[in-house]
Structure formats: structure tokens, C-alpha cells
Design a protein around this motif. Structure first.
Motif, PDB file in Angstrom:
ATOM      1  N   ILE A 346       0.838  -1.204   0.000  1.00  0.00           N
ATOM      2  CA  ILE A 346       0.000   0.000   0.000  1.00  0.00           C
ATOM      3  C   ILE A 346       0.871   1.252   0.000  1.00  0.00           C
ATOM      4  O   ILE A 346       0.630   2.197  -0.760  1.00  0.00           O
ATOM      5  N   ALA A 347       1.889   1.284   0.860  1.00  0.00           N
ATOM      6  CA  ALA A 347       2.768   2.452   0.929  1.00  0.00           C
ATOM      7  C   ALA A 347       3.489   2.677  -0.387  1.00  0.00           C
ATOM      8  O   ALA A 347       3.577   3.808  -0.884  1.00  0.00           O
ATOM      9  N   HIS A 348       3.986   1.612  -0.978  1.00  0.00           N
ATOM     10  CA  HIS A 348       4.698   1.734  -2.256  1.00  0.00           C
ATOM     11  C   HIS A 348       3.763   2.207  -3.360  1.00  0.00           C
ATOM     12  O   HIS A 348       4.093   3.105  -4.134  1.00  0.00           O
ATOM     13  N   THR A 349       2.580   1.616  -3.405  1.00  0.00           N
ATOM     14  CA  THR A 349       1.612   1.966  -4.444  1.00  0.00           C
ATOM     15  C   THR A 349       1.229   3.435  -4.375  1.00  0.00           C
ATOM     16  O   THR A 349       1.025   4.084  -5.406  1.00  0.00           O
ATOM     17  N   ASN A 350       1.157   3.968  -3.154  1.00  0.00           N
ATOM     18  CA  ASN A 350       0.724   5.349  -2.968  1.00  0.00           C
ATOM     19  C   ASN A 350       1.874   6.325  -2.766  1.00  0.00           C
ATOM     20  O   ASN A 350       1.659   7.470  -2.365  1.00  0.00           O
ATOM     21  N   SER A 351       3.111   5.878  -3.043  1.00  0.00           N
ATOM     22  CA  SER A 351       4.296   6.737  -2.900  1.00  0.00           C
ATOM     23  C   SER A 351       4.386   7.323  -1.498  1.00  0.00           C
ATOM     24  O   SER A 351       4.752   8.484  -1.320  1.00  0.00           O
ATOM     25  N   ALA A 352       4.037   6.524  -0.501  1.00  0.00           N
ATOM     26  CA  ALA A 352       4.028   6.981   0.886  1.00  0.00           C
ATOM     27  C   ALA A 352       5.280   6.499   1.613  1.00  0.00           C
ATOM     28  O   ALA A 352       5.949   5.563   1.182  1.00  0.00           O
ATOM     29  N   SER A 353       5.588   7.138   2.735  1.00  0.00           N
ATOM     30  CA  SER A 353       6.823   6.854   3.459  1.00  0.00           C
ATOM     31  C   SER A 353       6.766   5.585   4.290  1.00  0.00           C
ATOM     32  O   SER A 353       7.796   4.986   4.587  1.00  0.00           O
ATOM     33  N   GLY A 354       5.586   5.165   4.719  1.00  0.00           N
ATOM     34  CA  GLY A 354       5.481   4.050   5.637  1.00  0.00           C
ATOM     35  C   GLY A 354       5.750   4.434   7.074  1.00  0.00           C
ATOM     36  O   GLY A 354       5.756   3.584   7.962  1.00  0.00           O
ATOM     37  N   LEU A 355       5.970   5.711   7.332  1.00  0.00           N
ATOM     38  CA  LEU A 355       6.230   6.192   8.685  1.00  0.00           C
ATOM     39  C   LEU A 355       4.921   6.409   9.448  1.00  0.00           C
ATOM     40  O   LEU A 355       3.865   6.625   8.833  1.00  0.00           O
ATOM     41  N   PRO A 356       4.952   6.383  10.787  1.00  0.00           N
ATOM     42  CA  PRO A 356       3.749   6.754  11.549  1.00  0.00           C
ATOM     43  C   PRO A 356       3.323   8.174  11.204  1.00  0.00           C
ATOM     44  O   PRO A 356       4.163   9.066  11.042  1.00  0.00           O
ATOM     45  N   LEU A 357       2.024   8.395  11.096  1.00  0.00           N
ATOM     46  CA  LEU A 357       1.535   9.736  10.780  1.00  0.00           C
ATOM     47  C   LEU A 357       1.945  10.743  11.849  1.00  0.00           C
ATOM     48  O   LEU A 357       2.104  11.931  11.564  1.00  0.00           O
ATOM     49  N   SER A 358       2.147  10.268  13.076  1.00  0.00           N
ATOM     50  CA  SER A 358       2.559  11.166  14.147  1.00  0.00           C
ATOM     51  C   SER A 358       3.960  11.719  13.924  1.00  0.00           C
ATOM     52  O   SER A 358       4.344  12.720  14.534  1.00  0.00           O
ATOM     53  N   GLN A 359       4.740  11.070  13.057  1.00  0.00           N
ATOM     54  CA  GLN A 359       6.091  11.541  12.767  1.00  0.00           C
ATOM     55  C   GLN A 359       6.157  12.372  11.489  1.00  0.00           C
ATOM     56  O   GLN A 359       7.239  12.756  11.060  1.00  0.00           O
TER      57      GLN A 359
END
Length: 391
Positions: A346-359
Motif C-alpha cells: 500500500i505504501a509503495h503503491t501510494n508513494s508513501a513513506s510508511g512512517l507513523p503519521l505522528s512523525q
């Protein structure tokens, strides 16, 4: 819209304006789903149905009115009337929210392209703004089968937001509407209906192991069409993988050579056995798929990279490999590991960091990364964080 795609494609090719009435909301026992349309051209020719007959006459009249009186879009609500069961409405007891707008093909060349793709059996998404500011209402945006923006009537900020929404629905293969914007990425709040012509994305799991059974269940929950493949017939059985739509007994690389993949396909190699892994990865890393991951410990990973290098894989090709597979969630059980792998996909597909949103700071729903920052295998940036190590 796509229920009448063949006719709309022909009308667009002929530069024939038409009114499009589309179901944008349903309640109760409405007969047809969101996204179903009726279209009417200037000569009065009508195609499609949105209610199975109950309100077609009223919708037809509304389409003619929109064609004759101007470009402004209109909304209509149809529901059952307790006082008069013969009044215009749905005697089945359901309710329909219908959006009607005029479409001039000359003003939307990207729509013509998308309808051509759909008419030819291809994959595409057409986003339609059905609620929002007057200057945006009725705006169209199209995304091609590879998930790339192919055309838009919208400004840059709105296009970014709507494109991300359309890409997500295209990957899932679902037609749906949603409310977007109202934040710093897109100040205007919009309701967008995305019409999707696509099969479900594929999840190819190689290795008939316990982790594969858990991942098949998770993949199906996320909307993937799941295949499990293993060369060992004693392990690759339908009974062991009830959540897979297909269980294949074959050498993994031979199956991958003959099956269809695309930019939405995720490949997960869970065998961590070099006789299976190396031939499979040599092929998988050259294909235009969305994700390739391989399970194994650090030692297994290092040996795998060494063997792939010896076989001639380039650094660029190896950079597309997610290994060890998954995000660092501390996963140990097959079920936890499946969540770890799915989270990385999911993170890769959406170009997301995979980090907690709090960070993280800024909007939760961020814009796409710049293309030069993206990994071109699958078209999105790659962030690899180790998962639970498995020998």
C-alpha cells in the motif's frame, strides 16, 4: 457512464454533444448502482437506463432541458411517494440522486481518448465532479490504464487531489464517489464520482507456505485477485488456500512467463529457496509491474542479491526489489507478516513513506511525488524497511 461507453465513444468520435444523467447516490432498494448513466443526444436518441424504467421519462426530459438551455449541470432526486405510488419515483422503495450535465466532446478530448480505451477493452478511470463550486462542477479528469493522468479540465491543485483518488479506485477496480479537498492541498471541497473500467489488480504469491495463506486472505480483503503458485503439488492445493482464486502447480518463473501482468500487479516471493527464487526474480524484475518483494533473512537476502548480480541484473533493476519483504512492524506470525507485507504494498503503491503519521507533518493525504523522485517500476517511489526476518 461506462454502461454506455460504446455509444458515447461513437458520439464523441462524431463530435456529437450529449447530456449525461448519472446515478451519484442510492439508498434503499434502488435497482442500479452508482455510476450508471443515461445519455441523450441533440436528436433525442437515448441510451442506457438508471432505474429499470421507473423514472426514465423524467430523466429523459431533464437531459433534453440541459441540452437545450445551457451547460449548467443539474441535480435531481427520485424516491417513492407514500401519498401517490404512481407519482414519478421508485415504486421499489429506493432513492436515486442523479447528476445531469451537458458534454461537448470538442471541449474534452481526453474523455474521447479514455472512452476509446474502454471501448477497446482497456483500463481507464474517468473522474467527474458532481458537487462543489460552480466553476468546477461537471469537470472531468481521466487516468489511463497505467495510472497516469491523461487529461483534465481542472486546475493543478484540484487535479493532483482528484488524480490520487482516481488512481486508488483504478487500482482497486471500483467505481465509487467520495468527498475530497477542503484542506491545504485542495481548498475547495468536492464530491467526485470516479467511473472505473478495470479488472481487479492481481496479487501473485509464489510459495505455498503458511505465510502465503495469510497473505492470500489479506490480499483478497484489499480487493486483489489472488493467485498462489508453487512447483510442489503436495503443498499447492485449493484446500490450503481457500482465499486464492487460483492455485497453480508449476515452476514459478514458467507460470510468470505465461500469465498476464500490468502496472497494478504485486508479486510476492515467499519461497526463499534459490532454485525457485532466482529464475523467478530474474524475470519479475524486468516486468512493468507495481511491486516485487521477496521474503528471507538478511543472510538469505545477501545471497540472493549476489546470485542476481552474477546473473547480470543491473543496480537499477535490483533497486526495485523489496527485500526483506514488508514494513518493520515486529511481525512474527503469518498473519502479522501478511499485514506487514500488505502495508508495504500500500505504501509503495501510494508513494508513501510508511512512517507513523505522528512523525509526519502536513496533510495526511499528500500529493504524488515528483516523477524524478519515483521508481519507474510501477511508477511510484520505493521505501524499503525490513520486516520480520525469516530464514
Amino acid at each position: 457512464m461506462l454502461n454506455v461507453a460504446d455509444t458515447l465513444h461513437r458520439w464523441c468520435a462524431e463530435q456529437r454533444p450529449f447530456a449525461l444523467a448519472t446515478v451519484v447516490g442510492v439508498a434503499g432498494s434502488a435497482p442500479l448502482p452508482v455510476g450508471t448513466s443515461v445519455a441523450v443526444d441533440a436528436e433525442g436518441t437515448a441510451v442506457g437506463s438508471i432505474s429499470g424504467g421507473c423514472v426514465e421519462g423524467a430523466v429523459y426530459d431533464l437531459c433534453r432541458q440541459v441540452l437545450e438551455e445551457g451547460p449548467a449541470a443539474q441535480r435531481a432526486w427520485f424516491g417513492y411517494s407514500d401519498e401517490d405510488a404512481f407519482a414519478i419515483g421508485l415504486t421499489c422503495g429506493g432513492e436515486l440522486d442523479v447528476h445531469v450535465q451537458r458534454i461537448d466532446p470538442a471541449a474534452h478530448p481526453h474523455l474521447v481518448t479514455a472512452l476509446t480505451q474502454v471501448a477497446n477493452g482497456g483500463t481507464a478511470a474517468i473522474a467527474q465532479i458532481v458537487d462543489g463550486p460552480a466553476d468546477l462542477l461537471g469537470g472531468l479528469l481521466t487516468v489511463d490504464g497505467d495510472g497516469h493522468l491523461s487529461g483534465t479540465d481542472l486546475d493543478a491543485d484540484t487535479s493532483h487531489t482528484v488524480t490520487r483518488h482516481a488512481q486508488a479506485l483504478l487500482r482497486a477496480g471500483h467505481t465509487a464517489h467520495g468527498t475530497l479537498g477542503g484542506d491545504t492541498t485542495c481548498p475547495e471541497q468536492l464530491t467526485v464520482l470516479v467511473h472505473v473500467a478495470a479488472t481487479r489488480p492481481r496479487l501473485l504469491i509464489f510459495g505455498a507456505v503458511d505465510f502465503a495463506a495469510a497473505l492470500a486472505q489479506t490480499g483478497r480483503l484489499l480487493g486483489y485477485r489472488v493467485t498462489v503458485c508453487d512447483a510442489r503439488p503436495v503443498f499447492a492445493t485449493a484446500g490450503r488456500f481457500p482465499h486464492a482464486e487460483e492455485v497453480v502447480v508449476d515452476w514459478p518463473h514458467r507460470y510468470l512467463e505465461r500469465t498476464a501482468v500490468d502496472a497494478r500487479t504485486a508479486i510476492c516471493v515467499l519461497t526463499h529457496d534459490t532454485k525457485f527464487d532466482i529464475p523467478l526474480l530474474l524475470l519479475a524484475l524486468t516486468l512493468p509491474v507495481g511491486y516485487v518483494g521477496a521474503m528471507g533473512s538478511r543472510r538469505t537476502h545477501n545471497e540472493r542479491i549476489h546470485l542476481l548480480n552474477e546473473a547480470g541484473m543491473t543496480a537499477g533493476q535490483l533497486s526495485a526489489l523489496h527485500s526483506p519483504i514488508g514494513l518493520d512492524l515486529g511481525a512474527r506470525s503469518p498473519e502479522e507478516t501478511a499485514v506487514s507485507i500488505a502495508a508495504e504494498i500500500i505504501a509503495h503503491t501510494n508513494s508513501a513513506s510508511g512512517l507513523p503519521l505522528s512523525q509526519r507533518t502536513g496533510p495526511i493525504h499528500h500529493r504524488p511525488l515528483p516523477q524524478d523522485a519515483a521508481n519507474h517500476v510501477g511508477g511510484s517511489a520505493r521505501v524499503t524497511i525490513p520486516a520480520a526476518e525469516t530464514d
